[in-house]
Design an enzyme around this catalytic site. Structure first.
Site, PDB file in Angstrom:
ATOM      1  N   SER A  92      55.620  17.205  -2.524  1.00 53.08           N
ATOM      2  CA  SER A  92      55.448  15.993  -3.412  1.00 53.08           C
ATOM      3  C   SER A  92      55.241  14.779  -2.302  1.00 53.08           C
ATOM      4  CB  SER A  92      57.025  15.975  -3.843  1.00 53.08           C
ATOM      5  OG  SER A  92      56.936  16.485  -4.982  1.00 53.08           O
ATOM      6  N   LYS A 112      61.150   5.724  -2.467  1.00 53.32           N
ATOM      7  CA  LYS A 112      61.143   6.469  -3.592  1.00 53.32           C
ATOM      8  C   LYS A 112      62.574   6.514  -4.565  1.00 53.32           C
ATOM      9  CE  LYS A 112      59.957  11.403  -5.334  1.00 53.32           C
ATOM     10  NZ  LYS A 112      59.580  12.470  -4.650  1.00 53.32           N
ATOM     11  N   SER A 140      55.256  14.504  -6.590  1.00 59.27           N
ATOM     12  CA  SER A 140      56.122  13.700  -7.536  1.00 59.27           C
ATOM     13  C   SER A 140      56.083  12.306  -6.658  1.00 59.27           C
ATOM     14  CB  SER A 140      57.391  14.247  -7.461  1.00 59.27           C
ATOM     15  OG  SER A 140      58.086  14.021  -6.225  1.00 59.27           O
TER      16      SER A 140
END
Lengths: 487, 475
Positions: A178, A79, A154
């Site tokens: 997330s 990420k 996210s």
């Protein structure tokens, strides 16, 4: 040999150990899959092919010397809010569009030590603020299960690339769901570990008291294997917990006989769709069939967790993101004549709308005269939630709950109403507020063929038990990602 | 001190840099004077994803300062973020302590015009220093070396009523901190910085007036000047019917005046909140006991000892204890001499003269200093020779007793021999004798000086004086 990109971490490891595959081959397969599919998926902000190839070479050399670790040579997607030395780390923000960290996050050190090839940095909501990855400053990520839908957020990029066969596993971060919500939307497995289990050093902070890094994988066993390589005490993170890290795979296969699994009345409150509700209730039946005892409990404070979450996370974010001022690194406006203008214009131009909304919300909540009514009150709710979890876990081993009220929705469907988007986090945020671990995995499919996720929530430091229960379900019902495959 | 019927009320906020080897939240060195931006790392530069980890020494040092100033030490305290934007503050927040400081409710005692006075210490908390802005023709440059250097902020009660009291408080605070060894307290290098809060009120009034805060006062002299100026400014303003505004004022050391920097209306809302990156600070009873036992005997206690045991004056006691090095030195030497009071005078008059203003090591072993005091007290040498010996030993170590023997520095106590010298001096200086007769008593001093010179400074000055007085009385 089956398709490399469909293999689990366990299978890749066995093939590597047996000499049937090299890390170079695996890495090339994934780079090819990215090349082929990412145009449609839009998972990667940055593909680091050359670095990945170099790491693969190093991994093969390590293996030849007999120095391979559990993940040596198995590539990963990271990420883009996890700092990677020498590799652009943008947080999907214009603010950090040019930021190349001179250091690795703690979790990257663990992976690099094992020569894990990093395929690239994956998309997310800007600074991890959002639930659909639509808040990225750079690109839209599409859900591989249905390309016109969001992958969740996210960590939408992390979930999408694993689901699409563009990475065997990925790291995400979970502040209010997330990791778990995109895992549910994309039909993969995601773990939000106990707060303090994984070092946050090098994770660009959104809400420091809630953020936690975790893995996204195709299967539960893979997830435990990946967590083994990133968990552990780090003296550079004062909130990381100094206790022995168990082998998270240790109890996989032991089944759930005699385990007490609770359904919380409040988990199924307003907003949770009928399909989601029945899929989770069905999972409870599966567990019952496997020998677990299902009980129904109540946790009244859950009702306030969402509000407390948005106050606490925004308050912390308003302070954490203040350092992005255009002075030392990151985006600087070209349009300024003094320091105040430099601050104002750099931040106005560098941050997206959602980030600005949270900064304003958090600044307000901490302001003199409002602190007691908002921030202090939210901290009181947090104490309540923590206590409630403790008393619930006195009466059960795990909680079974939905991950999200609905399945993945259409891209653009909820962007006009931030509050509705926030409501989507109602099932996941209590876990962060409570600091406890939770696994998200598929427990069924909607009528439109979209995966439905369930959460297994346990007391602090109970990841091993959670994986045991998750694996038992998977053994009975199959692993969604393996059954549905990728592209 | 009063002016037009008003008195001043002063409270001080003192920032002291702790002399830990490394910074408060990272392992960068704290040493002063390095090339700009060489003592920095991603943590103290506030890079994304980096986290602070509290240096345990900082807590120890702050607690020591608290114990030495009679504070109550918090068993549970925490760190908070103070949020504001400034280019020298990389994270755009300073990690400080807000509502649960490490130390509270302390005091220290000063000597004021009205005698001993107790000044309250409200609190002592830990925080990180900011960087430094360097302005030049090309613009403003940022030096982050100082970012994250550990500080304690010591907040006094508004107990002082004159500039002299404020300076006495600071001197005492400085001495105590130097004793604990937690800071070098160098005002020039900024390791001790002081902000003065001052208000005025009619003598006898209970209510405080509106205060102003003066910053950038980096010497005791500036503090005195700034207080004097600000006191008169506020009184005159009130007398003219103006109201005092709560504001921060800058002291200009060239003009000796203070001027407004920013008013309360412009003040930041710092939005303090507990730093989620840092767990609370827990102080165990055991650790507290360890720290307490590591604190040396403090100046006030030592001063009392010197007065009671050695018969020193309170003033000399204050001088000897103003720095722990000289106090330790005095005590080591005093243990070896029969004449501790004389030793004290010798150190104050000679050693203090030779020591550089910033202090330093005394190169003479305390044993040798004790021998010099003994020889002086026993009349083996006179005070002039003692002074000379200190100067000689400062340059090169030697046994002062042997030195006196080898170089024949012993005092001439032989009355007959000295009488001959005196007679010769009287005979050779009829003018001085005549001057004396005319009432110029100074003339006798000149004659003593001549006689001392004739003995190469070795004559017993008391005997010589007696002999000269006798000779002059006869004439």
């Amino acid at each position: 040999m089956s398709d490399i990109t469909a293999m689990t971490l366990g299978e890749l490891r066995r093939a590597l150990d047996a000499g049937e595959l090299s890390s170079a081959e695996i890495t090339e397969s994934y780079l090819a899959a990215i090349e082929k599919n990412d145009e449609k998926v839009g998972g990667y902000i940055t593909v680091s092919a050359e670095k990945a190839r170099a790491a693969a070479k190093r991994a093969d050399a390590l293996r030849a010397e007999g120095k391979a670790g559990p993940l040596t040579g198995i590539p990963a997607a990271i990420k883009d809010n996890i700092c990677t030395k020498g590799l652009r780390t943008t947080c999907a923000s214009k603010m950090l569009g040019n930021f190349v960290p001179p250091y690795d996050a703690h979790v990257m050190e663990g992976l690099n030590a094992q020569a894990v090839p990093v395929l690239g940095k994956v998309n997310m909501d800007e600074f991890a603020m959002g639930s659909s990855t639509e808040n990225s400053a750079f690109m839209t990520t599409h859900n591989p299960r249905s390309l016109d839908r969001v992958p969740g957020g996210s960590s939408g990029g992390s979930a999408a690339v694993v689901a699409a066969g563009e990475a065997p596993f990925a790291l995400g971060s979970d502040t209010g769901g997330s990791i778990r919500q995109p895992a549910a939307f994309c039909g993969v497995v995601g773990m939000k570990p106990t707060y303090g289990r994984v070092s946050r050093y090098g994770l660009v902070a959104f809400a420091s008291s809630l953020d936690q890094i975790g893995p996204l994988t195709k299967t539960v066993a893979d997830n435990a294997l990946a967590l083994n390589s990133i968990a552990g005490y780090d003296r550079r993170d004062a909130t990381s917990v100094d206790r022995e890290t168990p082998d998270f795979t240790a109890e996989i296969g032991k089944g759930v006989k005699g385990m007490k699994i609770a359904l919380l009345k409040e988990s199924f409150a307003k907003g949770v769709s009928g399909e989601v509700k029945s899929a989770v209730m069905n999972a409870a039946k599966v567990y019952e069939g496997l020998g677990a005892e299902i009980t129904e409990l109540s946790m009244p404070s859950l009702e306030y967790a969402l509000a407390a979450y948005y106050v606490i996370s925004s308050a912390e974010a308003s302070s954490n993101l203040a350092r992005f001022d255009g002075v030392r690194y990151g985006y600087r406006s070209e349009n300024y004549s003094d320091i105040t203008e430099l601050y104002l214009n750099s931040r106005s131009e560098g941050f997206g709308a959602e980030v600005k909304r949270r900064i304003m919300l958090g600044t307000f909540a901490l302001s003199s005269g409002y602190y007691d009514a908002y921030y202090k009150k939210a901290l009181q709710v947090r104490t309540l939630v923590m206590n409630d979890y403790r008393s619930v876990f006195d009466r059960c081993d795990l909680i079974l709950a939905p991950v999200a009220p609905t399945v993945a929705y259409k891209i653009g469907e909820k962007t006009s109403d931030p509050l509705e988007m926030y409501m989507g986090d109602v099932c996941t945020v209590p876990v962060n507020i409570g600091g406890v671990p939770a696994l998200s995995m598929s427990c069924g499919e909607s009528s439109e063929g979209l995966p439905i996720g369930m959460q297994l929530i346990g007391p602090a430091f109970s990841e091993t038990t959670i994986y045991r229960a998750g694996a038992a379900f998977e053994a009975a019902e199959g692993a969604y990602a393996l059954e549905r495959g990728a592209f | 001190m009063t002016y037009k019927g008003y008195e001043m009320v002063i409270g001080l906020e003192t920032h002291v840099e702790l002399k830990t080897d490394t910074k408060i939240f990272c392992s960068c060195p704290t040493a002063f004077g390095a090339e700009p931006n060489t003592h920095v790392c991603p943590v103290c530069m506030g890079y994304p994803g980096t986290l602070p980890v509290l240096n345990g020494k900082v807590v120890e040092y702050a607690v020591k300062a608290g114990l030495a100033t009679n504070c109550t030490i918090a068993r549970y305290s925490k760190e908070d973020r103070k949020n504001y934007f400034y280019p020298d503050l990389p994270k755009a927040y300073q990690i400080s302590q807000y509502d649960l400081p490490l130390c509270e409710h302390g005091y220290l005692d000063i000597e004021s015009e009205e005698g001993a006075k107790r000044i309250g210490i409200t609190r002592i908390h830990i925080e990180e220093d900011a960087g430094k802005l360097v302005h030049d023709d090309s613009g403003t440059l940022i030096d982050c070396n100082r970012c994250g250097v550990p500080l304690i902020e010591i907040v006094s009660e508004p107990d002082m009523r004159s500039g002299e009291e404020a300076v006495a408080y600071l001197r005492k605070l400085r001495a105590i901190i130097l004793y604990t060894g937690v800071s070098d307290c160098k005002m020039q290098e900024g390791s001790l910085r002081c902000d003065v809060n001052l208000s005025v009120r009619k003598v006898g009034e209970k209510e405080f007036g509106t205060r102003t805060e003066m910053k950038n006062l980096n010497s005791f002299q500036f503090i005195l000047k700034a207080i004097d100026y600000e006191f008169h400014r506020q009184v005159d303003a009130i007398e003219r019917g103006e109201t005092i505004v709560q504001e921060t004022r800058r002291f200009d050391s060239v003009t000796g005046k203070t001027s407004a920097m920013r008013s309360k209306e412009d003040a930041n809302d710092y939005r303090y909140f507990p730093d989620p990156d840092l767990p609370p600070i827990i102080m165990s009873e055991e650790r507290l006991r360890e720290l307490q036992s590591a604190i040396p005997t403090l100046p006030d206690k030592r001063k009392r000892d010197y007065v009671e045991r050695y018969g020193l004056s309170a003033y000399n006691g204050e001088l000897l204890t103003s720095q722990i090095e000289t106090a330790d030195y005095f005590e080591a030497a005093a243990a070896k001499t029969k004449h501790p009071k004389l030793l004290g005078n010798l150190i104050i008059s000679e050693v203090f003269r030779l020591l550089p203003p910033e202090g330093g090591d005394i190169p003479i072993p305390p044993e040798s200093m004790a021998k010099i005091a003994d020889m002086t007290g026993d009349g083996v040498i006179n005070s002039g020779t003692a002074k000379k010996l200190v100067g000689m030993l400062w340059k090169e170590d030697a046994d002062p007793v042997k030195l006196v023997e080898e170089q024949g520095l012993g005092q001439i106590n032989d009355r007959a021999a000295l009488a001959e010298v005196v007679a010769a001096v009287i005979a050779a200086n009829p003018k001085s004798v005549a001057d004396f007769k005319k009432g110029k008593l100074q003339a006798a001093k000149a004659l003593i000086g001549q006689a001392m010179a004739k003995t190469s400074g070795r004559g017993n000055p008391n005997i010589i004086q007696e002999l000269i007085d006798a000779e002059l009385a006869e004439k």
